[in-house]
Design an enzyme around this catalytic site. Structure first.
Site, PDB file in Angstrom:
ATOM      1  N   PRO A 100       0.936  -1.162   0.020  1.00  7.65           N
ATOM      2  CA  PRO A 100       0.120  -0.056   0.117  1.00  7.65           C
ATOM      3  C   PRO A 100       0.819   1.150  -0.021  1.00  7.65           C
ATOM      4  CG  PRO A 100       0.207  -0.989   2.046  1.00  7.65           C
ATOM      5  CD  PRO A 100       1.048  -1.762   1.345  1.00  7.65           C
ATOM      6  N   ILE A 101       0.561   1.879  -0.952  1.00  8.14           N
ATOM      7  CA  ILE A 101       1.419   3.396  -1.147  1.00  8.14           C
ATOM      8  C   ILE A 101       0.698   4.464  -1.302  1.00  8.14           C
ATOM      9  CG2 ILE A 101       3.062   4.586  -2.208  1.00  8.14           C
ATOM     10  CD1 ILE A 101       5.098   2.290  -2.116  1.00  8.14           C
ATOM     11  N   SER A 129      -4.437   1.516  -0.515  1.00 11.10           N
ATOM     12  CA  SER A 129      -3.869   2.608   0.711  1.00 11.10           C
ATOM     13  C   SER A 129      -5.095   3.121   1.248  1.00 11.10           C
ATOM     14  CB  SER A 129      -2.733   3.113   0.500  1.00 11.10           C
ATOM     15  OG  SER A 129      -2.633   4.500   1.201  1.00 11.10           O
ATOM     16  N   TYR A 153      -5.489   2.821   7.945  1.00  4.63           N
ATOM     17  CA  TYR A 153      -4.980   3.658   9.059  1.00  4.63           C
ATOM     18  C   TYR A 153      -5.895   4.028  10.028  1.00  4.63           C
ATOM     19  CZ  TYR A 153      -0.533   4.757   6.834  1.00  4.63           C
ATOM     20  OH  TYR A 153       0.752   4.639   6.135  1.00  4.63           O
ATOM     21  N   THR A 179      -2.043  -0.915   9.577  1.00  9.01           N
ATOM     22  CA  THR A 179      -0.749  -0.546   9.553  1.00  9.01           C
ATOM     23  C   THR A 179      -0.329   0.408  11.105  1.00  9.01           C
ATOM     24  OG1 THR A 179      -0.549  -0.122   7.120  1.00  9.01           O
ATOM     25  CG2 THR A 179       1.179   1.148   8.393  1.00  9.01           C
ATOM     26  N   LYS A 295       0.514  -4.859  10.148  1.00 12.39           N
ATOM     27  CA  LYS A 295       1.622  -4.385   9.230  1.00 12.39           C
ATOM     28  C   LYS A 295       2.483  -3.375  10.179  1.00 12.39           C
ATOM     29  CE  LYS A 295       2.809  -1.867   5.007  1.00 12.39           C
ATOM     30  NZ  LYS A 295       3.309  -0.604   5.150  1.00 12.39           N
ATOM     31  N   HIS A 319       8.201   0.209   7.226  1.00 13.47           N
ATOM     32  CA  HIS A 319       7.530   1.361   6.253  1.00 13.47           C
ATOM     33  C   HIS A 319       8.449   1.810   5.455  1.00 13.47           C
ATOM     34  CE1 HIS A 319       3.683   3.650   6.579  1.00 13.47           C
ATOM     35  NE2 HIS A 319       4.098   4.187   5.473  1.00 13.47           N
ATOM     36  N   ARG A 374       8.494   0.999  -3.114  1.00 13.97           N
ATOM     37  CA  ARG A 374       8.995   1.996  -3.929  1.00 13.97           C
ATOM     38  C   ARG A 374       9.134   1.625  -5.399  1.00 13.97           C
ATOM     39  NH1 ARG A 374      11.765   3.212   1.060  1.00 13.97           N
ATOM     40  NH2 ARG A 374      11.302   5.169   1.705  1.00 13.97           N
TER      41      ARG A 374
END
Ligand code: FNR
Length: 423
Positions: A100-101, A129, A153, A179, A295, A319, A374
């Protein structure tokens, strides 16, 4: 069915080369990042590439992979290789997921939608995300039956947590990843030096502004934390226009309503809850039948505690070194977490995966699967959906070849004995 992704992918590239073609995105991870850096704005690149503080954990993540060495075994008939795995009852083509980004619009205007399409085509699960640039419903529509998960989140507003989870279920997500490492935003030197936080410009909050509970909360009394007075100059006006434009709906209507600014302020005040403890987990457990993964686990005691709370999986992650400067490399944390979990639930890992050998090393140390981070953002920046698809295919092909050349026919054969004893 044996995997043939590697041979097909090599064939495509080399035969294409005969016709003067080159891969869309650089195959080498460093060249990929460098090409993306040249294409992205300084702010966007800094946000993606940056880590916390001195970025020592970003480096440690890579060093941990460098320190481990594969010891290939010979004469084992690896003509038939199978890299598929099963995870939560789903057959996957490779031990790979898309991490997830958030704020993918920084890389490409198609953002999450391009990634969703590429992931669906590759059959690799995408983890949506909480900070996405495109709502989960829109991404899910673009994915058909392809697998996706949702990353949460945990907001200060429990009703919003509930709403996100409900939407994830109706969007066909097959797991919830909570997360835990970002209850506060890390101290990110590159972003601080540029004074740039995308959320303040209305970017990366698509899940929120598409949520009925969040939008209804805008009528609550204004959050006090956001009431910082600022000089009004050309920069603030431009940033204000940017955030107004980022909001769904017409620019003029948004400008008149003031909703975009209120949404950003509300988001900043509520997106994460630093007071979160283990006692909050039952709230989530009671609200979904989906597998719940945690996570950001790096300590074996936290892994044990997670099992006590009935979680269905763990993602060992720091992360990507973006939260605690000096934190242990995720790969170094993996063996003790795997030990503590003792096979009771799947352990996934991310932070530093750049090539097939990294996937192999993580699996050798006990990960069931890994998440790529990334590198897919860089591929997205360079070539949108096609770039991400190529990146995923390359990674899968690289892993399949590494596995076969190391003397393993299936992922089940990959174990600690595949690595050197000094690793
Ligand atoms: C992330 N990551 C992340 N994680 C998460 O749970 N929710 C999120 O919204 C984000 N957003 C995000 C933005 C950017 C720009 C990056 C680079 C990372 C963390 C991500 O899921 C993963 O843990 C890391 O990307 C792994 O590190 P590497 O392999 O990318 O270095």
């Amino acid at each position: 069915m044996a995997s043939e992704a590697a041979i097909r992918r090599q064939g495509e590239v080399y035969v294409g080369g005969m016709a003067g073609e080159r891969p869309l995105v650089p195959v080498d991870a460093r060249r990929l990042e460098e090409a993306a850096r040249r294409k992205m704005s300084p702010e966007a690149y800094a946000y993606v590439a940056g880590g916390a503080g001195s970025e020592s954990t970003v480096r440690a993540n890579r060093e941990a992979f460098e320190r481990r060495r594969i010891v290939p075994r010979m004469l084992r008939d690896v003509s038939e290789r199978e890299i598929g795995i099963e995870l939560f009852g789903r057959a996957l083509p490779a031990p790979l997921l898309v991490a997830p980004i958030g704020v993918l619009e920084l890389a490409h205007p198609d953002a999450d939608l391009a990634v969703a399409r590429a992931a669906a085509e590759a059959g690799v699960p995408m983890i949506f995300s909480s900070q996405a640039s495109v709502s989960m419903e829109e991404c899910a529509r673009a994915m058909g039956e392809a697998p996706r998960w949702f990353q949460l989140y945990w907001s200060k507003n429990d009703a919003l947590v509930e709403s996100f989870v409900h939407r994830a279920e109706t969007s066909g997500c097959e797991a919830i990843v909570v997360t835990l490492d970002t209850t506060l935003l890390g101290w990110r030197a590159r972003d601080l030096d540029l004074g740039y936080l995308p959320f303040l410009r209305g970017k990366g909050i698509a899940q929120y502004v598409s949520d009925p509970v969040f939008m209804a909360s805008l009528n609550d009394p204004a959050p006090s934390a956001a009431a910082q007075k600022r000089r009004v100059n050309l920069h603030t006006l431009r940033a204000f226009a940017e955030l107004t434009r980022a909001h769904p709906g017409g620019f003029l209507k948004n400008l008149r309503s003031g909703v975009p600014l209120a949404a950003v302020q509300r988001f900043i005040a509520t997106y994460s809850r630093p007071s979160l403890t283990w006692d909050d987990l039952p709230f989530l457990r009671e609200r979904t039948k989906l597998p719940v993964l945690l996570k950001g686990i790096l300590h074996p005691d936290d892994a044990r505690r997670a099992l006590d709370h009935g979680v269905d999986g763990i993602v060992v992650s720091n992360h990507g070194g973006r939260q605690v400067d000096g934190a242990i490399a995720a790969l170094d944390a993996l063996p003790s977490v795997v030990d503590a979990v003792a096979g009771r639930v799947p352990v996934l890992m991310d932070s530093g995966i750049r090539g097939g050998a990294d996937v192999f090393k993580a699996l050798a140390l006990g990960a069931r699967a890994v998440c790529v981070g990334r590198p897919y953002v860089y591929a997205l920046a360079l070539h949108g959906r096609a770039g991400v698809l190529e990146l995923l295919r390359n990674l899968v092909a690289d892993f399949e070849l590494t596995m076969g050349l190391a003397g393993c026919r299936t992922v089940a054969e990959i174990g600690p004995e595949c690595l050197g004893t000094d690793g």
